[in-house]
Write a protein that holds these residues in place. Structure first.
Motif: not given
Length: 343
Positions: A108-117
Motif C-alpha cells: 500500500s503506497p500510503e503505508i509505504n510512505l509512513i514506514l519510510v518516515r
C-alpha cells in the motif's frame, strides 16, 4: 506457511485500483498516487508525523554534563549508561528492520510512505543518542560498545532481534504479521520502559536535557505504535484467516516473555538503588504497558495491572501540558497533536 515476495519497484503492467490495494500481497504500480487513498488513517498519520518534525540540536544538554559528572550516584550513572546503550541498539535495529525487512513487502503506497518516515525518525533518534553520549561521556566507545562486554545487554538484544531475523530468513505472511506484533512490543514496552528511567532522574531534578530529548523521541513512538496497531487491526478485518488460535497463542507468549525480559532488565539497571523504581513498581508498570498494547490490537489483557507511575505520562506529554517541565516556558503544544478518533 504462505511465502511473501518483495514488491516490484516499478510495475507499469499493474491495473490495481485503489479498492484493490492490500497491506501486503498486492500488485501496486509503485507510483505514489496520494490523491486516491484506501487507508485514510495512514495519510492522517503521515501529516501528524510531518508536524512532529524536530532536531536533536533543539535540546540544550549543557547542564547534563555537570549532572552526570557531579550530581548522579554511581548506580544512577551506570543505569543511565545501560539504559542509553539499550535505546541505541533498539533504534539501530528498527531503522534497518523497517527499510530492509518490513517495507519491501508492504504494497500500500500510503503505508509505504509512513514506514519510510518512521525509518527516518528512528535514524533521527540515533542521532539524538549520539548527542546525549557526546554530552556526558569522555569515552563514547564505552556506551556504544557496551553490548560487547555486558552479557545482560547482549542477551536482551539477541532476544529482541529474533523475530525480525526470522522474517528475514523465512519471509511469510505469518512471520510478517508476527513482526508487526513484535513492533508493538518494541515500541510500546521496551522503549517506554527505557524512557521511564530518564523521567525518574528528571523528577529528582537531574539530567533534564536528556529527559527533554526522550520526550521528543517518545512523541514519535506514539505514532509508530499507531502505525503498526492500525496495520494489525486492518489486517484483522481484511485477512481474518491469518489470526489463527495458534498465532494468537504465540503472540501472547511473546508478550509474556517480553514482560519477563524487560522486568529483569529494569531490575538490572536500577539494582534497587533508583528512588521511585522498585522491583515491584517496574514489573507492574511493564505489565500495565503489555495490557494496553494487547488491548489495542484485539487480544486479551493478561495482568490487570494499573499504572503505578502515572506521573511518567505527565512528564512524557506534549499535548496536555501548558509549560515545558524542564525549561518552565511556554512551548507549541499544538504541533503534532493527535486526535485518536482519526485512527
Amino acid at each position: 506457511m504462505n511465502t511473501i515476495h518483495r514488491k516490484q519497484i516499478y510495475n507499469p503492467e499493474s491495473q490495481e485500483s485503489v479498492s484493490d490495494r492490500k497491506i501486503f500481497g498486492g500488485n501496486p504500480t509503485s507510483i505514489f498516487d496520494l490523491n486516491r487513498i484506501k487507508y485514510q488513517w495512514a495519510y492522517n498519520l503521515w501529516k501528524v508525523m510531518l508536524a512532529n518534525t524536530w532536531f536533536p540540536e533543539e535540546v540544550n544538554m549543557n547542564a547534563d554534563k555537570r549532572d552526570y559528572n557531579g550530581g548522579l550516584t554511581a548506580q544512577e550513572k551506570l543505569g543511565y549508561d545501560r539504559a542509553l546503550a539499550q535505546l541505541i541498539f533498539m533504534d539501530s535495529l528498527q531503522t534497518n528492520n523497517l527499510i530492509d525487512n518490513v517495507n519491501p513487502y508492504i504494497t500500500s503506497p500510503e503505508i509505504n510512505l509512513i514506514l519510510v518516515r518512521q525509518a527516518f525518525e528512528e535514524a533521527l533518534h540515533s542521532q539524538s543518542y549520539a548527542v546525549m553520549v557526546e554530552s556526558i561521556s569522555v569515552n563514547t566507545d564505552e556506551i556504544y560498545d557496551m553490548w560487547r562486554v555486558d552479557m545482560q545487554l547482549r542477551s536482551k538484544n539477541d532476544h529482541i532481534a529474533n523475530v525480525y531475523i526470522e522474517l528475514a530468513q523465512q519471509p511469510s505472511e505469518r512471520n510478517l504479521l508476527k513482526a508487526m506484533f513484535a513492533n508493538q512490543i518494541l515500541e510500546g514496552i521496551y522503549f517506554y520502559s527505557g524512557f521511564s528511567f530518564f523521567y525518574t532522574l528528571a523528577r529528582s531534578g537531574k539530567m533534564l536535557g536528556s529527559a527533554q530529548m526522550i520526550r521528543f523521541i517518545q512523541r514519535d513512538e506514539v505514532t509508530h505504535l499507531l502505525l503498526f496497531q492500525n496495520m494489525i487491526n486492518s489486517l484483522r478485518k481484511e485477512r481474518s484467516e491469518l489470526f489463527t488460535p495458534s498465532l494468537e497463542e504465540e503472540v501472547i507468549e511473546m508478550f509474556r516473555r517480553a514482560v519477563d525480559v524487560e522486568s529483569k532488565w529494569g531490575e538490572y539497571i536500577t539494582q534497587g538503588q533508583i528512588l521511585g523504581l522498585t522491583t515491584e513498581i517496574i514489573r507492574e508498570y511493564i505489565q500495565h504497558l503489555a495490557d494496553d498494547r494487547l488491548k489495542a490490537v484485539g487480544l486479551p489483557q493478561l495482568y490487570g495491572s494499573k499504572n503505578p507511575i502515572r506521573w511518567v505520562d505527565q512528564f512524557a506529554s506534549f499535548n496536555e501540558q501548558k509549560t515545558n517541565f524542564f525549561e518552565a516556558k511556554v512551548t507549541n503544544y499544538a504541533k503534532g497533536s493527535i486526535n485518536f478518533d482519526d485512527f
